[in-house]
Design a protein around this motif. Structure first.
Motif, PDB file in Angstrom:
ATOM      1  N   GLN A 179      -1.176  47.238  56.335  1.00 51.93           N
ATOM      2  CA  GLN A 179      -1.188  46.391  57.520  1.00 51.93           C
ATOM      3  C   GLN A 179      -2.201  46.941  58.528  1.00 51.93           C
ATOM      4  O   GLN A 179      -3.008  46.198  59.066  1.00 51.93           O
ATOM      5  CB  GLN A 179       0.210  46.347  58.137  1.00 51.93           C
ATOM      6  N   ASP A 212      -0.842  42.807  53.159  1.00 45.98           N
ATOM      7  CA  ASP A 212      -0.020  42.883  54.359  1.00 45.98           C
ATOM      8  C   ASP A 212      -0.816  42.342  55.540  1.00 45.98           C
ATOM      9  O   ASP A 212      -1.713  43.009  56.045  1.00 45.98           O
ATOM     10  CB  ASP A 212       0.420  44.331  54.603  1.00 45.98           C
ATOM     11  N   GLU A 213      -0.504  41.136  55.949  1.00 43.45           N
ATOM     12  CA  GLU A 213      -1.201  40.432  57.026  1.00 43.45           C
ATOM     13  C   GLU A 213      -2.715  40.402  56.838  1.00 43.45           C
ATOM     14  O   GLU A 213      -3.474  40.940  57.642  1.00 43.45           O
ATOM     15  CB  GLU A 213      -0.822  41.051  58.382  1.00 43.45           C
ATOM     16  N   SER A 255       6.887  45.176  55.792  1.00 40.24           N
ATOM     17  CA  SER A 255       5.922  46.217  55.395  1.00 40.24           C
ATOM     18  C   SER A 255       6.610  47.329  54.629  1.00 40.24           C
ATOM     19  O   SER A 255       6.099  47.818  53.612  1.00 40.24           O
ATOM     20  CB  SER A 255       5.228  46.803  56.623  1.00 40.24           C
TER      21      SER A 255
HETATM   22 MG   LIG Z   1       4.560  44.930  58.925  1.00 39.68          MG
END
Ligand SMILES: [Mg+2]
Ligand SMILES: Nc1ncnc2c1ncn2[C@@H]1O[C@H](COP(=O)(O)OP(=O)(O)OP(=O)(O)O)[C@@H](O)[C@H]1O
Lengths: 253, 347
Positions: free
Chosen positions: A85, A165-166, A43
């Protein structure tokens, strides 16, 4: 000239070196998976690319331009957009207004068709599969819908490089399937009214759900303790000894 | 043809919505008011209401819409009031000149006050802005030969020859200011202000130049607060350092919270209710007035957290879930898209 090039990027938080001398590049129209154990610095790395965090040293080049010192919003106008995220919606605004924000400020190209930001926002919400939520307050969305809103908002900036991010976090298998398809479509077609001629867009995707991720990426970069320990096609990486030991584990994905 | 358009607009956009009818009737009543009421102290109260409505709405823009906690709003009001007073008394400049100049100076003050906002948020920004009027009081003390120090400035020229005349000028300026502020908040700029309020980092990641828009919000807020301050100086004809007092910074906050924030109309409603209430309480209760006043405020904040405006809206209208059109409360079907409206209000 490379599309995105990162040279020796380093970021420290006090005693921790979250990202340590990382260099890699992304080609136009390429989807790169960024994986690694928790706390590996994934991240932090992409936040620096988005220009939401400043590196301690190293350089970032985008379209050959040094963007290391740009602001977050300037990077967005150069064509880099990312999602967080932890989702960060505009909570007191309805979903459509959330998506309209990037539409109202985005760079305008010669090719851009003059449509109202409202119509642009609806188009994007349709792509991501949340048109029915247009009038819902963002504060009331479920985790899965928030993730999709985050993607819609990134997409609304008309990026050349999109960083997720995810994106699969909190999504059910059906939704993951849908989103995977969307990602593949985006790479092929890009943002429909993109001011750029290329059409397709590049992506960096951070994800822990490896089996789903491996189906959509061209290349994988593995980060561990802030350093790149492996890089290659999904097949190469999943068989890499170091990666198995550090992250995937013996039982595979 | 023109007349036809206007009646058409009234029929389609004003009469079907109770709150708009109320605003329309209220405005008509305000226009007619001096014809039936000529008691000077009532007219004076009304003029104060108009001036403070502009002031309150300007705080709503910067704090409730843009999320920048300003606890020293008196700065903009006072800076403009003093600018007008000094230009008028020292240079004999007419109010027609001084008020716009005062507003521009307030914009400059807005930009200066906006600088800390580029780094600070929330209560830290609030405390910084709260300190600014205090600094100004010191400056006024220091430059007493120009500012009159503690005594302030007297003999400022009236903007209008008669009180009724001033009434209509203030009413007009209030209506125009409120209309402009509402237009701004409903435009793209207003959308971006709200995005910054909700999440500044996300706004930046959406491509918003947050520095620019925050300073823009501070300047616009300063502009209208400055307009109010200039009108105040030329109405009162005497001003002193008291315009920088904390109470001047807190009143707009109270009015906005009472009326309903992030609506522009809310603070105006707040002023229209609270100013007469304060006046009455003082007449009838003397020293106990302040206590009762704050008691009323607490009760309203506890039982109507969204302010009076929200309360009025809840019992008079419904927003169509399909097309977002505002409908009168008793309606079962949207007046535009005929979608079904639920029996209870959806909010
Ligand atoms: Mg992360
Ligand atoms: N703002 C911060 N202040 C201090 N330390 C931080 C900060 N952000 C990240 N870190 C630290 O940097 C390291 C890398 O964090 P990062 O969030 O980049 O990891 P990650 O690979 O994204 O992990 P995850 O898979 O859990 O999301 C961690 O040790 C984390 O504790």
């Amino acid at each position: 000239m490379s599309f995105l090039q990162v040279k020796g990027l380093t970021k420290r938080f006090g005693g921790i070196t979250a990202v340590n001398d990382v260099s890699f590049s992304v080609r136009r129209n390429e989807i790169v998976g960024l994986i690694g154990p928790n706390g590996a610095g994934k991240s932090t790395l992409v936040q620096m690319l988005m220009r939401a965090q400043n590196p301690d040293s190293g350089k970032i080049y985008f379209h050959g331009e040094d963007i290391t010192r740009l602001n977050n919003w300037q990077a967005v106008h150069r064509g880099i957009a990312g999602s967080f995220q932890c989702t960060r919606p505009f909570r007191r605004l309805p979903v459509i207004a959330n998506v309209m924000v990037p539409c109202t400020v985005r760079r305008t190209g010669k090719k851009e068709v003059k449509t109202s930001t409202q119509i642009q926002a609806i188009e994007i919400m349709k792509k991501v599969g949340i048109p029915h939520l247009a009038k819902t307050l963002a504060a009331k969305l479920s985790q899965g819908d928030l993730k999709r809103l985050e993607i819609a908002r990134a997409l609304a900036t008309c990026p050349d490089l999109m960083i997720l991010d995810e994106p699969f976090g909190g999504l059910n298998p059906g939704e993951i399937e849908m989103l995977s398809q969307l990602i593949k479509d985006l790479r092929a077609g890009g943002c429909s009214d993109s001011p750029l001629d290329s059409g397709g867009l590049s992506m960096i995707i951070i994800e822990h759900k490896l089996s789903e991720l491996m189906k959509i990426v061209d290349r994988v970069v593995v980060l561990c303790f802030g350093e790149i320990i492996a890089e290659g096609t999904p097949a190469e990486v999943t068989q890499n000894e170091k990666v198995i030991e550090a992250y995937i584990g013996k039982e595979g994905i | 043809m023109r007349i036809g358009n206007i009646t058409d607009y009234l029929k389609k956009e004003i009469f079907p919505v109770p709150t708009r009818v109320m605003a329309f009737v209220g405005l008509a009543a305000l226009v007619a008011f001096p014809l039936i009421m000529d008691q000077p102290h009532i007219l004076r109260l009304m003029i104060m209401i108009f001036i403070f409505s502009i002031f309150a709405a300007s705080w709503d823009l910067i704090s409730a819409y843009t999320g920048q906690v300003v606890l020293g709003h008196a700065l903009f009001f006072g800076v403009s009031a003093y600018t007008c007073a000094m230009l008028n008394t020292h240079f004999n400049m007419s109010p027609v000149m001084t008020i716009p100049i005062g507003a521009v100076v307030a914009v400059a003050a807005g930009l200066i006050a906006g600088f800390p906002a580029l780094r600070l948020k929330g209560i830290y920004l609030g405390l910084t802005t709260m300190a600014m009027p205090v600094v100004l009081v010191a400056v006024i003390e220091y430059m007493r030969s120009y500012t009159g120090g503690e005594q302030g400035i007297i003999g400022i020229e009236q903007l209008a020859t008669s009180r009724v005349h001033f009434y209509y000028i203030a009413l007009l300026l209030m209506v125009v200011s409120i209309a402009v502020l509402m237009k701004i908040t409903r435009s793209k700029i207003g959308l971006i202000f709200q995005a910054i309020r909700d999440d500044e980092i996300a706004a930046r990641a959406s491509g918003v130049n947050t520095t620019y828009y925050k300073l823009l919000s501070f300047s616009l807020s300063g502009l209208f607060a400055g307009l109010a301050g200039g009108l105040y100086a030329h109405f009162m004809r005497v001003i002193g350092p008291s315009v920088f007092e904390f109470s001047f910074s807190f009143e707009p906050i109270i009015w906005t919270i009472f009326g309903g924030g992030a609506s522009i109309v809310g603070p105006v409603i707040g002023v229209f209710i609270l100013l007469p209430v304060v006046e009455m309480l003082h007449v009838h209760l003397g020293d106990n007035a302040t206590l009762i006043y704050y008691l009323i405020l607490v009760i309203v904040v506890v039982f109507a957290p969204g302010g009076v405006l929200r309360l009025i809206n809840r019992y008079t209208e419904k927003v169509c879930p399909e097309c977002m059109t505002v409908n009168a409360f008793p309606r079962r079907q949207c007046r535009v898209c005929s979608a079904k409206l639920s029996a209870v209000n959806g909010e």
